[in-house]
Design an enzyme around this catalytic site. Sequence first.
Site, PDB file in Angstrom:
ATOM      1  CG  LEU A 154      36.214  73.542  73.929  1.00  0.00           C
ATOM      2  CD1 LEU A 154      37.262  75.462  74.032  1.00  0.00           C
ATOM      3  CD2 LEU A 154      34.804  74.642  73.598  1.00  0.00           C
ATOM      4  CE1 TYR A 155      35.776  67.253  79.177  1.00  0.00           C
ATOM      5  CE2 TYR A 155      35.312  65.511  77.841  1.00  0.00           C
ATOM      6  CZ  TYR A 155      35.312  66.026  78.952  1.00  0.00           C
ATOM      7  OH  TYR A 155      35.176  65.060  80.444  1.00  0.00           O
ATOM      8  N   GLY A 156      38.767  68.552  75.673  1.00  0.00           N
ATOM      9  CA  GLY A 156      39.938  68.161  75.760  1.00  0.00           C
ATOM     10  C   GLY A 156      41.029  68.587  76.172  1.00  0.00           C
TER      11      GLY A 156
END
Length: 247
Positions: A154-156
């Site tokens: 999600l962050y990436g």
Amino acid sequence: MSELQDTSTLVTGGTSGIGRAAAIALADLGAHVLISGRDEVRGNQVVQDIRSAGGQADFLPADLRDAASARSLVARARELVDQVDVLVNNAGIYPLGPTERTTEREFDAVFALNVKVPYFLVAELAPEMAKRGHGVIVNVTTMVAEFGATGTGLYGASKAALALLTKSWAAEFGPHGVRVNAVSPGPTRTDGTAELGDDLDQLAAAAPAGRTATAEEIADAIIFLATDRSSFVHGAILPVDGGRIAV
Ligand SMILES: NC(=O)c1ccc[n+]([C@@H]2O[C@H](COP(=O)([O-])OP(=O)(O)OC[C@H]3O[C@@H](n4cnc5c(N)ncnc54)[C@H](OP(=O)(O)O)[C@@H]3O)[C@@H](O)[C@H]2O)c1
């Protein structure tokens, strides 16, 4: 004369970590730095640190979560400075974990701060920079926008969106004198990563440098992209990750 004399910069997430280090370094070069974040105590402390070293800074508290909060931040910046010459899109959150445990609320919060807010800050500020014929935007992405790893999806993905926007904005605004680039840090010791403890060292161990970065090492790269030292650099995603994505 100092390199950034008579320029104004807006640093989101300037109350902590990489943003704080970048704000201090920009002020050291003569810029008037507008620091944004939610925590008034930390924000005022950074301002005080910069002012007591002879620099110029102001704190603009903001809970950045959507286009309206981004526009409101720019409106308040305009009350303090004639123009924003350098925008550093640094504020970000990086919750890590299994896909099935991610809530919709968490998903939306990550994309709101990491993608939507930079998007609307650029929408507000870049056209003015283009009209003046000069301006700089530095985005802060991450090495995990470059490769797949368990727990960082999600962050990436949010930072991969910001990396693509960096290149699109370079195409859109570069011909009008606005340079848009990004710094892509590896594991860096900050307030935000303190809770990761040894996990951060393990992540760092996979890179040639074999250690975590300091916030100041990332800020050095932001300074390179924010100043004329990088005058021929447009649309670059500069890895500052101890060599992690190179090997
Ligand atoms: N540290 C790393 O290992 C690392 C690696 C790669 C990339 N990065 C990226 O580098 C950037 C900075 O990371 P960091 O480690 O320095 O983070 P940090 O120490 O956690 O600081 C995050 C900053 O973002 C601000 N912020 C968070 N939520 C906000 C919100 N809703 N509205 C406004 N401001 C908000 C915080 O301000 P308040 O707390 O005052 O709200 C704080 O100033 C992030 O974009 C991160 O993704 C970090």
